[in-house]
Write an enzyme that holds these catalytic residues in place. Structure first.
Site, PDB file in Angstrom:
ATOM      1  N   HIS A  65      19.527 120.935  52.992  1.00 56.77           N
ATOM      2  CA  HIS A  65      19.946 120.791  54.378  1.00 56.77           C
ATOM      3  C   HIS A  65      21.120 121.609  54.799  1.00 56.77           C
ATOM      4  O   HIS A  65      21.693 121.412  56.025  1.00 56.77           O
ATOM      5  CB  HIS A  65      19.919 119.379  54.872  1.00 56.77           C
ATOM      6  CG  HIS A  65      18.496 118.948  54.654  1.00 56.77           C
ATOM      7  ND1 HIS A  65      18.213 117.533  54.767  1.00 56.77           N
ATOM      8  CD2 HIS A  65      16.973 119.572  54.471  1.00 56.77           C
ATOM      9  CE1 HIS A  65      16.896 117.397  54.650  1.00 56.77           C
ATOM     10  NE2 HIS A  65      16.498 118.348  54.479  1.00 56.77           N
TER      11      HIS A  65
ATOM     12  N   CYS B 200      26.736 132.936  60.109  1.00 56.66           N
ATOM     13  CA  CYS B 200      26.457 133.927  61.584  1.00 56.66           C
ATOM     14  C   CYS B 200      25.295 133.994  61.557  1.00 56.66           C
ATOM     15  O   CYS B 200      24.184 134.571  60.878  1.00 56.66           O
ATOM     16  CB  CYS B 200      27.334 135.064  60.983  1.00 56.66           C
ATOM     17  SG  CYS B 200      27.060 136.371  62.599  1.00 56.66           S
TER      18      CYS B 200
ATOM     19  N   LEU C 128      19.156 101.343  47.006  1.00 57.67           N
ATOM     20  CA  LEU C 128      19.723 100.165  47.369  1.00 57.67           C
ATOM     21  C   LEU C 128      18.474  99.024  47.567  1.00 57.67           C
ATOM     22  O   LEU C 128      18.466  97.972  47.240  1.00 57.67           O
ATOM     23  CB  LEU C 128      20.481 100.223  48.654  1.00 57.67           C
ATOM     24  CG  LEU C 128      21.201  98.880  49.000  1.00 57.67           C
ATOM     25  CD1 LEU C 128      22.349  98.430  47.745  1.00 57.67           C
ATOM     26  CD2 LEU C 128      21.932  99.331  50.182  1.00 57.67           C
ATOM     27  N   GLU C 129      17.327  99.745  48.314  1.00 55.32           N
ATOM     28  CA  GLU C 129      16.166  98.710  48.490  1.00 55.32           C
ATOM     29  C   GLU C 129      14.911  99.511  48.562  1.00 55.32           C
ATOM     30  O   GLU C 129      15.053 100.784  48.505  1.00 55.32           O
ATOM     31  CB  GLU C 129      16.387  98.142  49.992  1.00 55.32           C
ATOM     32  CG  GLU C 129      16.477  99.287  50.979  1.00 55.32           C
ATOM     33  CD  GLU C 129      17.290  98.729  52.309  1.00 55.32           C
ATOM     34  OE1 GLU C 129      17.494  97.621  52.467  1.00 55.32           O
ATOM     35  OE2 GLU C 129      17.170  99.580  53.280  1.00 55.32           O
TER      36      GLU C 129
HETATM   37  P1  NAD Z   1      18.636 108.070  54.872  1.00 54.56           P
HETATM   38  O1  NAD Z   1      19.783 107.496  55.549  1.00 54.56           O
HETATM   39  O2  NAD Z   1      17.399 107.963  55.763  1.00 54.56           O
HETATM   40  O3  NAD Z   1      18.451 106.715  53.656  1.00 54.56           O
HETATM   41  C1  NAD Z   1      19.483 106.528  53.034  1.00 54.56           C
HETATM   42  C2  NAD Z   1      18.830 105.751  51.869  1.00 54.56           C
HETATM   43  O4  NAD Z   1      19.828 105.219  51.199  1.00 54.56           O
HETATM   44  C3  NAD Z   1      17.962 104.338  52.270  1.00 54.56           C
HETATM   45  O5  NAD Z   1      16.650 104.166  51.524  1.00 54.56           O
HETATM   46  C4  NAD Z   1      19.030 103.107  52.004  1.00 54.56           C
HETATM   47  O6  NAD Z   1      18.352 102.032  51.623  1.00 54.56           O
HETATM   48  C5  NAD Z   1      19.730 103.654  50.759  1.00 54.56           C
HETATM   49  N1  NAD Z   1      21.090 103.496  50.368  1.00 54.56           N
HETATM   50  C6  NAD Z   1      21.992 103.104  51.664  1.00 54.56           C
HETATM   51  N2  NAD Z   1      22.942 102.813  50.610  1.00 54.56           N
HETATM   52  C7  NAD Z   1      22.949 102.907  49.426  1.00 54.56           C
HETATM   53  C8  NAD Z   1      23.677 102.798  48.174  1.00 54.56           C
HETATM   54  N3  NAD Z   1      24.860 102.225  48.252  1.00 54.56           N
HETATM   55  N4  NAD Z   1      23.238 103.201  46.943  1.00 54.56           N
HETATM   56  C9  NAD Z   1      21.962 103.437  46.995  1.00 54.56           C
HETATM   57  N5  NAD Z   1      21.334 103.621  48.061  1.00 54.56           N
HETATM   58  C10 NAD Z   1      21.763 103.439  49.096  1.00 54.56           C
HETATM   59  O7  NAD Z   1      19.015 109.269  54.551  1.00 54.56           O
HETATM   60  P2  NAD Z   1      18.156 110.486  53.618  1.00 54.56           P
HETATM   61  O8  NAD Z   1      16.955 109.937  53.095  1.00 54.56           O
HETATM   62  O9  NAD Z   1      19.266 111.146  52.998  1.00 54.56           O
HETATM   63  O10 NAD Z   1      17.533 111.196  54.926  1.00 54.56           O
HETATM   64  C11 NAD Z   1      18.221 111.369  56.179  1.00 54.56           C
HETATM   65  C12 NAD Z   1      18.823 112.667  56.547  1.00 54.56           C
HETATM   66  O11 NAD Z   1      20.095 112.350  57.075  1.00 54.56           O
HETATM   67  C13 NAD Z   1      19.094 113.754  55.440  1.00 54.56           C
HETATM   68  O12 NAD Z   1      18.398 114.942  56.294  1.00 54.56           O
HETATM   69  C14 NAD Z   1      20.454 113.908  55.305  1.00 54.56           C
HETATM   70  O13 NAD Z   1      20.681 115.471  55.493  1.00 54.56           O
HETATM   71  C15 NAD Z   1      20.957 113.418  56.382  1.00 54.56           C
HETATM   72  N6  NAD Z   1      22.326 112.616  56.175  1.00 54.56           N
HETATM   73  C16 NAD Z   1      23.157 113.055  55.219  1.00 54.56           C
HETATM   74  C17 NAD Z   1      24.570 112.679  55.052  1.00 54.56           C
HETATM   75  C18 NAD Z   1      25.395 113.232  53.927  1.00 54.56           C
HETATM   76  O14 NAD Z   1      25.381 114.449  53.788  1.00 54.56           O
HETATM   77  N7  NAD Z   1      26.424 112.262  53.515  1.00 54.56           N
HETATM   78  C19 NAD Z   1      24.796 111.217  55.645  1.00 54.56           C
HETATM   79  C20 NAD Z   1      23.829 110.746  56.369  1.00 54.56           C
HETATM   80  C21 NAD Z   1      22.636 111.372  56.616  1.00 54.56           C
END
Ligand code: NAD
Length: 231
Positions: free
Chosen positions: A106, A114, A199-200
């Site tokens: 992503h 650019c 986490l869940e």
């Molecule tokens: P999501 O937020 O949809 O899901 C996150 C998952 O992580 C959930 O299932 C949750 O239960 C789990 N989770 C939360 N805390 C946790 C922990 N401490 N340990 C283990 N698991 C944990 O995110 P996604 O599936 O990555 O998809 C959503 C989109 O959001 C993606 O496209 C991503 O690029 C983007 N995103 C990226 C970032 C980042 O770069 N750090 C942050 C937020 C969202």
């Protein structure tokens, strides 16, 4: 070691203080995704989109890798040609933990693109509309992020890795965003075993052979330690 493909999501970086998509009160809930994470939103209001990614860049720069990033980097260092790290995260915490060749499907918040000539470079902390491209000077620059409605990067490389994997592992991802959410089925179809570390239970938990639940900073290092002990 067997061939392992690890897909990570926002849950991997949650304990580093970078909120997940769904975190109550998190940065993602203060903005309308249609406005900040689509090409149409960028065309309508580039200043707002830059403001959003400038804030995410500052958050990323202020965050540090956690034990889960370090464990994945350690696993990769133990067998660089057997471990493929694919992430949906746009942060650079896996790299800062020592991982190499991370496949950022992503995009990366610390990089710019650019739209005129395709040049990519490390961004300054703050981008603004009309920033000129350092290669072609066109003011047609944007964060190097794959927005909703755009095609994720490196899909061919990811498909090739999935087709050869013995084990597919998903870490901290909800299974809500495609095509990443489909990788577990793809890997299974190619004969890989599948493990979820989250986490869940997630929306795709039932598709995995095994799920281990808990915070990434605990369950990822524990899993990596088991693998490395087995050799
Ligand atoms: P999501 O937020 O949809 O899901 C996150 C998952 O992580 C959930 O299932 C949750 O239960 C789990 N989770 C939360 N805390 C946790 C922990 N401490 N340990 C283990 N698991 C944990 O995110 P996604 O599936 O990555 O998809 C959503 C989109 O959001 C993606 O496209 C991503 O690029 C983007 N995103 C990226 C970032 C980042 O770069 N750090 C942050 C937020 C969202």
């Amino acid at each position: 070691m067997e061939r392992i493909v690890i897909l990570s999501g926002a849950g991997l970086s949650a304990e580093s203080g970078l909120g997940t998509f769904r975190d109550a009160g998190g940065i993602w809930q203060k903005y309308d995704l249609e406005e900040v994470a689509t090409p149409e939103g960028f065309a309508r209001n580039p200043a707002l989109v830059h403001q959003f990614y400038n804030a995410r860049r500052a958050n990323c720069a202020g965050a540090a890798p956690n034990a889960a990033h370090r464990a994945l980097a350690e696993l990769q260092q133990a067998a660089p040609d057997r471990v493929t790290l694919v992430t949906q995260n746009i942060d650079d915490l896996l790299e800062r933990a020592g991982a190499r060749d991370v496949i950022h499907m992503h995009g990366e918040v610390m990089r710019a693109l650019c739209a005129s000539c395709g040049h990519r470079w490390d961004v300054p902390m703050v981008m603004q509309p009309q920033d000129p491209c350092p290669a072609c000077a066109q003011p047609d620059t944007r964060p190097d992020i794959v927005w909703f409605g755009e095609i994720p990067y490196h899909m061919e490389d990811i498909g090739a890795a999935l087709s050869q994997a013995d084990l597919f592992v998903a870490v901290g991802t909800s299974g809500a965003v495609y095509p990443a959410a489909g990788f577990v089925s793809e890997a299974r179809a190619f004969g890989a075993r599948t493990l979820e570390l989250n986490l869940e239970p997630s929306e795709t938990s039932r598709l995995f052979d095994t799920s281990r639940l808990g915070p990434a900073s605990e369950i990822v290092p524990a899993w990596v330690a088991e693998l490395l002990q087995r050799g």
